[in-house]
Scaffold this active site. Sequence first.
Site, PDB file in Angstrom:
ATOM      1  N   HIS A  17       2.190  -9.576  11.328  1.00 50.00           N
ATOM      2  CA  HIS A  17       1.356  -8.373  11.194  1.00 50.00           C
ATOM      3  C   HIS A  17       0.488  -8.188  12.443  1.00 50.00           C
ATOM      4  CE1 HIS A  17       1.563  -9.408   6.653  1.00 50.00           C
ATOM      5  NE2 HIS A  17       2.299  -8.336   6.816  1.00 50.00           N
ATOM      6  N   LYS A  41       1.860  -6.469  -9.364  1.00 52.02           N
ATOM      7  CA  LYS A  41       2.110  -7.590  -8.446  1.00 52.02           C
ATOM      8  C   LYS A  41       1.116  -8.711  -8.675  1.00 52.02           C
ATOM      9  CE  LYS A  41       4.341  -6.218  -4.099  1.00 52.02           C
ATOM     10  NZ  LYS A  41       4.114  -6.022  -2.665  1.00 52.02           N
ATOM     11  N   ARG A  90      11.728  -5.879  10.827  1.00 55.77           N
ATOM     12  CA  ARG A  90      12.166  -7.231  11.188  1.00 55.77           C
ATOM     13  C   ARG A  90      13.670  -7.383  11.212  1.00 55.77           C
ATOM     14  NH1 ARG A  90       8.412  -9.916   6.705  1.00 55.77           N
ATOM     15  NH2 ARG A  90       8.886  -7.844   5.902  1.00 55.77           N
ATOM     16  N   SER A 127       4.838 -13.071   4.821  1.00 57.78           N
ATOM     17  CA  SER A 127       3.781 -13.568   3.930  1.00 57.78           C
ATOM     18  C   SER A 127       4.383 -14.418   2.811  1.00 57.78           C
ATOM     19  CB  SER A 127       3.014 -12.395   3.306  1.00 57.78           C
ATOM     20  OG  SER A 127       2.342 -11.659   4.276  1.00 57.78           O
TER      21      SER A 127
HETATM   22  P1  ADP Z   1       4.700  -4.877   1.929  1.00 54.98           P
HETATM   23  O1  ADP Z   1       4.319  -5.493   0.615  1.00 54.98           O
HETATM   24  O2  ADP Z   1       4.445  -3.398   2.024  1.00 54.98           O
HETATM   25  O3  ADP Z   1       6.061  -5.279   2.473  1.00 54.98           O
HETATM   26  P2  ADP Z   1       3.615  -6.679   3.883  1.00 54.98           P
HETATM   27  O4  ADP Z   1       2.188  -7.099   3.934  1.00 54.98           O
HETATM   28  O5  ADP Z   1       4.626  -7.715   3.555  1.00 54.98           O
HETATM   29  O6  ADP Z   1       3.609  -5.473   2.894  1.00 54.98           O
HETATM   30  O7  ADP Z   1       4.041  -5.990   5.255  1.00 54.98           O
HETATM   31  C1  ADP Z   1       3.371  -4.884   5.793  1.00 54.98           C
HETATM   32  C2  ADP Z   1       4.127  -4.393   7.019  1.00 54.98           C
HETATM   33  O8  ADP Z   1       4.199  -5.417   7.994  1.00 54.98           O
HETATM   34  C3  ADP Z   1       5.590  -3.977   6.757  1.00 54.98           C
HETATM   35  O9  ADP Z   1       5.895  -2.856   7.555  1.00 54.98           O
HETATM   36  C4  ADP Z   1       6.367  -5.171   7.254  1.00 54.98           C
HETATM   37  O10 ADP Z   1       7.674  -4.799   7.661  1.00 54.98           O
HETATM   38  C5  ADP Z   1       5.517  -5.586   8.427  1.00 54.98           C
HETATM   39  N1  ADP Z   1       5.747  -6.987   8.779  1.00 54.98           N
HETATM   40  C6  ADP Z   1       5.545  -8.076   8.020  1.00 54.98           C
HETATM   41  N2  ADP Z   1       5.883  -9.204   8.690  1.00 54.98           N
HETATM   42  C7  ADP Z   1       6.316  -8.806   9.920  1.00 54.98           C
HETATM   43  C8  ADP Z   1       6.822  -9.477  11.085  1.00 54.98           C
HETATM   44  N3  ADP Z   1       6.972 -10.804  11.103  1.00 54.98           N
HETATM   45  N4  ADP Z   1       7.167  -8.724  12.154  1.00 54.98           N
HETATM   46  C9  ADP Z   1       7.035  -7.383  12.110  1.00 54.98           C
HETATM   47  N5  ADP Z   1       6.585  -6.675  11.055  1.00 54.98           N
HETATM   48  C10 ADP Z   1       6.222  -7.375   9.974  1.00 54.98           C
END
Ligand code: ADP
Length: 151
Positions: A17, A41, A90, A127
């Site tokens: 992020h 969730k 990703r 995450s």
């Molecule tokens: P959600 O529950 O909406 O997927 P996340 O907190 O998992 O929320 O992710 C929020 C954003 O961050 C999404 O657009 C996700 O693709 C991006 N993201 C998460 N991890 C990475 C990473 N390692 N590289 C690039 N983008 C990421």
Amino acid sequence: MKRAIFPGSFDPITLGHVDIINRALPLFDEIIIAIGINADKKYMFTLEERVKFIEENYINEPKIKVETYTGLTIDVCTKLNVDFILRGLRNPADFEFEKAIAQTNRKMSTIETVFLLTSAETSYISSSIVRDILRNGGNVKGFVPESVTIN
Ligand code: ADP
């Protein structure tokens, strides 16, 4: 003023992020990191903890704001007067999922989704894997910013 919202669960914020946010900073005047609250969730970290991890990491960055929200992301965009949604990509699975959501949002509003491709160094970080490591007593240094602390 060019403002973007970066919506997500951030349970917890990871270096993946952080990479997307830092690379998006020169593109926008303000980025609002919006933590979505989904009643269905189950989260590992409380909303307060997730907000704190992000705020502490960006304490010296005035262009970053943190908000929490329920409901549709496009409604939050209208409420906060934001024209862009920021998302990270990703892998092909992210693309398929994000494509449908971005096109739906375009149909329902004029809000444009801006995608940044993940950096090679952080593309594998998620995450959910961080939570798995934590549940099993592992060390997440190198996957999350230092502001993420575990009680
Ligand atoms: P959600 O529950 O909406 O997927 P996340 O907190 O998992 O929320 O992710 C929020 C954003 O961050 C999404 O657009 C996700 O693709 C991006 N993201 C998460 N991890 C990475 C990473 N390692 N590289 C690039 N983008 C990421």
